[in-house]
Design a protein around this motif. Structure first.
Motif, PDB file in Angstrom:
ATOM      1  N   TYR A 103       0.708  -1.228  -0.270  1.00 17.57           N
ATOM      2  CA  TYR A 103       0.212   0.169   0.337  1.00 17.57           C
ATOM      3  C   TYR A 103       1.040   1.199  -0.164  1.00 17.57           C
ATOM      4  O   TYR A 103       0.878   2.033  -0.568  1.00 17.57           O
ATOM      5  CB  TYR A 103      -0.883  -0.129   0.794  1.00 17.57           C
ATOM      6  CG  TYR A 103      -2.124  -1.287   1.446  1.00 17.57           C
ATOM      7  CD1 TYR A 103      -2.652  -1.200   0.090  1.00 17.57           C
ATOM      8  CD2 TYR A 103      -1.634  -2.124   2.267  1.00 17.57           C
ATOM      9  CE1 TYR A 103      -3.575  -2.381   0.422  1.00 17.57           C
ATOM     10  CE2 TYR A 103      -2.870  -3.201   2.089  1.00 17.57           C
ATOM     11  CZ  TYR A 103      -3.497  -3.239   1.059  1.00 17.57           C
ATOM     12  OH  TYR A 103      -4.277  -5.107   1.320  1.00 17.57           O
ATOM     13  N   THR A 104       0.988   1.594   1.547  1.00 15.08           N
ATOM     14  CA  THR A 104       2.019   2.783   1.509  1.00 15.08           C
ATOM     15  C   THR A 104       2.634   2.850  -0.133  1.00 15.08           C
ATOM     16  O   THR A 104       3.149   4.630  -0.440  1.00 15.08           O
ATOM     17  CB  THR A 104       2.920   3.090   2.652  1.00 15.08           C
ATOM     18  OG1 THR A 104       2.192   2.300   3.920  1.00 15.08           O
ATOM     19  CG2 THR A 104       3.469   4.457   2.966  1.00 15.08           C
ATOM     20  N   ASP A 162      -1.169   4.396  -1.896  1.00 16.62           N
ATOM     21  CA  ASP A 162      -1.899   4.009  -1.653  1.00 16.62           C
ATOM     22  C   ASP A 162      -2.776   3.995  -0.412  1.00 16.62           C
ATOM     23  O   ASP A 162      -1.928   3.466   0.555  1.00 16.62           O
ATOM     24  CB  ASP A 162      -1.738   2.509  -2.388  1.00 16.62           C
ATOM     25  CG  ASP A 162      -3.431   1.624  -1.835  1.00 16.62           C
ATOM     26  OD1 ASP A 162      -4.720   2.546  -1.404  1.00 16.62           O
ATOM     27  OD2 ASP A 162      -4.178   1.217  -2.503  1.00 16.62           O
ATOM     28  N   PRO A 163      -3.608   4.486  -0.138  1.00 18.61           N
ATOM     29  CA  PRO A 163      -3.526   5.385   1.144  1.00 18.61           C
ATOM     30  C   PRO A 163      -4.628   4.718   1.879  1.00 18.61           C
ATOM     31  O   PRO A 163      -4.975   4.415   3.051  1.00 18.61           O
ATOM     32  CB  PRO A 163      -4.078   6.906   0.772  1.00 18.61           C
ATOM     33  CG  PRO A 163      -4.478   6.902  -0.516  1.00 18.61           C
ATOM     34  CD  PRO A 163      -3.900   6.224  -0.616  1.00 18.61           C
ATOM     35  N   SER A 164      -5.306   3.118   0.769  1.00 20.31           N
ATOM     36  CA  SER A 164      -6.794   2.385   1.224  1.00 20.31           C
ATOM     37  C   SER A 164      -6.336   2.240   2.811  1.00 20.31           C
ATOM     38  O   SER A 164      -7.362   1.451   3.222  1.00 20.31           O
ATOM     39  CB  SER A 164      -7.283   1.915   0.384  1.00 20.31           C
ATOM     40  OG  SER A 164      -5.721   0.856   0.186  1.00 20.31           O
ATOM     41  N   HIS A 165      -5.015   1.613   2.997  1.00 19.11           N
ATOM     42  CA  HIS A 165      -4.909   0.679   4.241  1.00 19.11           C
ATOM     43  C   HIS A 165      -4.367   1.710   5.343  1.00 19.11           C
ATOM     44  O   HIS A 165      -3.790   0.979   6.250  1.00 19.11           O
ATOM     45  CB  HIS A 165      -4.266  -0.907   4.117  1.00 19.11           C
ATOM     46  CG  HIS A 165      -5.022  -1.681   3.403  1.00 19.11           C
ATOM     47  ND1 HIS A 165      -5.948  -1.116   2.224  1.00 19.11           N
ATOM     48  CD2 HIS A 165      -6.067  -2.608   3.441  1.00 19.11           C
ATOM     49  CE1 HIS A 165      -6.892  -1.981   1.442  1.00 19.11           C
ATOM     50  NE2 HIS A 165      -6.591  -3.253   2.378  1.00 19.11           N
ATOM     51  N   ARG A 166      -4.108   2.930   5.520  1.00 17.57           N
ATOM     52  CA  ARG A 166      -3.553   3.439   6.173  1.00 17.57           C
ATOM     53  C   ARG A 166      -3.451   3.733   7.661  1.00 17.57           C
ATOM     54  O   ARG A 166      -2.565   3.106   8.626  1.00 17.57           O
ATOM     55  CB  ARG A 166      -3.969   5.360   6.111  1.00 17.57           C
ATOM     56  CG  ARG A 166      -3.389   5.888   7.226  1.00 17.57           C
ATOM     57  CD  ARG A 166      -2.036   6.366   6.605  1.00 17.57           C
ATOM     58  NE  ARG A 166      -1.659   7.403   7.143  1.00 17.57           N
ATOM     59  CZ  ARG A 166      -0.941   8.507   7.630  1.00 17.57           C
ATOM     60  NH1 ARG A 166      -2.378   9.278   6.123  1.00 17.57           N
ATOM     61  NH2 ARG A 166      -1.001   9.509   8.994  1.00 17.57           N
ATOM     62  N   SER A 167      -4.635   2.672   8.245  1.00 18.02           N
ATOM     63  CA  SER A 167      -5.431   2.422   9.576  1.00 18.02           C
ATOM     64  C   SER A 167      -4.542   1.062   9.989  1.00 18.02           C
ATOM     65  O   SER A 167      -3.248   0.735  10.858  1.00 18.02           O
ATOM     66  CB  SER A 167      -6.578   2.369   9.953  1.00 18.02           C
ATOM     67  OG  SER A 167      -6.975   1.604  10.896  1.00 18.02           O
ATOM     68  N   GLU A 168      -3.948   0.187   8.993  1.00 17.73           N
ATOM     69  CA  GLU A 168      -4.036  -0.486   9.181  1.00 17.73           C
ATOM     70  C   GLU A 168      -2.327  -1.152   8.906  1.00 17.73           C
ATOM     71  O   GLU A 168      -1.508  -1.442  10.291  1.00 17.73           O
ATOM     72  CB  GLU A 168      -3.957  -2.016   8.134  1.00 17.73           C
ATOM     73  CG  GLU A 168      -3.903  -3.403   8.156  1.00 17.73           C
ATOM     74  CD  GLU A 168      -4.355  -4.210   6.802  1.00 17.73           C
ATOM     75  OE1 GLU A 168      -4.973  -3.792   6.171  1.00 17.73           O
ATOM     76  OE2 GLU A 168      -4.172  -5.410   7.201  1.00 17.73           O
TER      77      GLU A 168
END
Ligand SMILES: Cc1cc2nc3c(=O)[nH]c(=O)nc-3n(C[C@H](O)[C@H](O)[C@H](O)COP(=O)(O)OP(=O)(O)OC[C@H]3O[C@@H](n4cnc5c(N)ncnc54)[C@H](O)[C@@H]3O)c2cc1C
Length: 396
Positions: A309-310, A314-320
């Motif tokens: 992701y990062t 891709d910010p979609s799984h930022r919390s994970e």
């Protein structure tokens, strides 16, 4: 789900371990005593492509994944037990990545190739004398003035101030923008108006830590990363990457401590038996090994999340990602420190000597408990925020 390393990853890991066993172990005491990483170490590191590994090939790096860089960090933490080489490695990797992602083309072409060759240093400067955890409270400011930013303020406890002065290079420097938000600027340490000061640390002596003061330093506008006011976001991405590699270095150091301890308790006898036969010691080993193993896979998963992701923006799984990175940076230094401390105790009086050398790791890993790359409580605050929600942050 496949936990095996690829053939390429395994071959690379073997090559870096060989470098660690032959070169880093041979130089670690010298690094600690002389307070610098000698060219005999930096040269081979550059040849192996280990400096700023994630930087794309067109800027001199090897375009390595976070996973490959994490594997290298484990081996470097295992090789130079003082952690100095690991710090040098992970700063170049983490902040080299950020510069290659958000820097201007001109800046990348100018700054990154010498960093990848070990001929210049690249670090990060966020902490100030008034505090490092509360970044929003920082005082260093910058304002646009024609084709430059004017920077004024002071940073403290910054790794690599001496290296950036002697080798060349500088730090990605976070400051408050007069237009709101934060600017992340590459600031060459040799710029007019920059002064440095070296602090005397207790460990990881091979890389300097010190202060930087900026007296109306004119920083060319091309050295701004990304957009004005958005620097905090870029710095946070850099911390996610760097914290993962810090944790990997701690895993490597913990493994080395346990290997050293295993060899010792197999042979050393007390009351007519090897120490390893006493449950008081054997079970301690097992408990530590279990924790190191858990943290190693936590660390590799964090690297996988960064790759998936990062690093692709891709910010979609930022919390994970935030949870995985904070959890591993919270755990890895504690597990590594405890491993070194316990093994020192298995050695008895010998563990307290410089001949055995466990004290190198003890002093080096401590830096990650007191605050380097973010204090433990800051990792807890990130995790609390993710588990309970922003409204449970202890500050506004
Ligand atoms: C060897 C070394 C190298 C470093 N290199 C760099 C570098 O290259 N670049 C850079 O920018 N910084 C660097 N740092 C600084 C590091 O980032 C800071 O130490 C860290 O951010 C903590 O800041 P502080 O030391 O000012 O402690 P403070 O922010 O004053 O915090 C003191 C203690 O209180 C805890 N704390 C703070 N707030 C809270 C809260 N709300 N709740 C509970 N506990 C809290 C902290 O976790 C810490 O234990 C380095 C530090 C060390 C030791």
């Amino acid at each position: 789900m496949d936990f095996r390393l690829t053939d390429e990853e395994e071959a690379f890991q073997t090559a870096v371990r060989r470098f660690g066993d032959k070169v880093l172990r041979a130089h670690e005491r010298q690094i600690d005593v002389e307070g610098r990483i000698p060219p005999e170490v930096l040269g081979p590191m550059a040849e192996l492509g280990l400096l700023a590994m994630p930087v794309p090939t067109e800027y001199g790096g090897m375009g390595a994944s976070a996973t490959l860089t994490e594997l290298a960090a484990e081996e470097i933490g295992r090789g130079d037990f003082s952690m100095a080489t690991a710090v040098f490695f992970l700063l170049e990797a983490g902040w080299g990545h950020i510069l290659s992602r958000f820097g201007t083309e001109e800046t990348k072409r100018e700054v990154l190739p010498p960093v990848c060759q070990g001929k210049a240093f690249l670090g990060i400067a966020t902490t100030e004398p008034t505090g490092g955890s509360d970044l929003a409270g920082m005082r260093t400011g910058s304002r646009r003035d024609g084709e430059a930013f004017v920077l004024h303020g002071e940073k403290a406890f910054i790794s690599g101030v001496e290296e950036a002065k002697s080798l060349g290079g500088g730090h990605l420097t976070l400051s408050k923008s007069d237009r709101g938000g934060f600017n992340l600027l590459y600031v060459p340490t040799r710029s007019a108006g920059v002064a440095t000061q070296r602090f005397v640390n207790m460990g990881r002596m091979g890389i300097s830590t010190g202060g930087l003061t900026y007296q109306d330093v004119r920083v060319p506008a091309r050295y701004l990363l990304g957009s004005e006011g958005k620097g905090f976001e870029y710095a946070m991405e850099g911390f996610s990457v760097a914290r993962t590699f810090v944790s990997a270095a701690c895993v490597g150091a913990a493994e080395r401590a346990l290997e050293t301890g295993i060899a010792y308790i197999r042979d050393r006898k007390a009351f007519g038996q090897p120490l390893g036969k006493f449950e008081g010691i054997q079970f301690e080993l097992v408990d530590l090994w279990t924790q190191v193993e858990a943290v190693k896979w936590q660390c590799r998963r964090a690297a996988w999340l960064l790759d998936t992701y990062t690093l692709r923006g891709d910010p979609s799984h930022r919390s994970e990602v935030d949870r995985a990175v904070a959890a591993v940076k919270l755990t890895a230094p504690q597990v590594a420190f405890e491993s070194v401390k316990r093994v020192m105790m298995w050695f008895g009086a010998a563990g307290y000597t410089k001949d055995v050398g466990l004290e190198l790791g003890f002093r080096g890993i401590m830096s990650y408990l007191v605050g380097a790359e973010g204090g433990l409580n800051i990792m807890r605050i990130i995790l609390g925020r993710e588990l309970l929600g922003r409204e449970y942050l202890p500050y506004k």
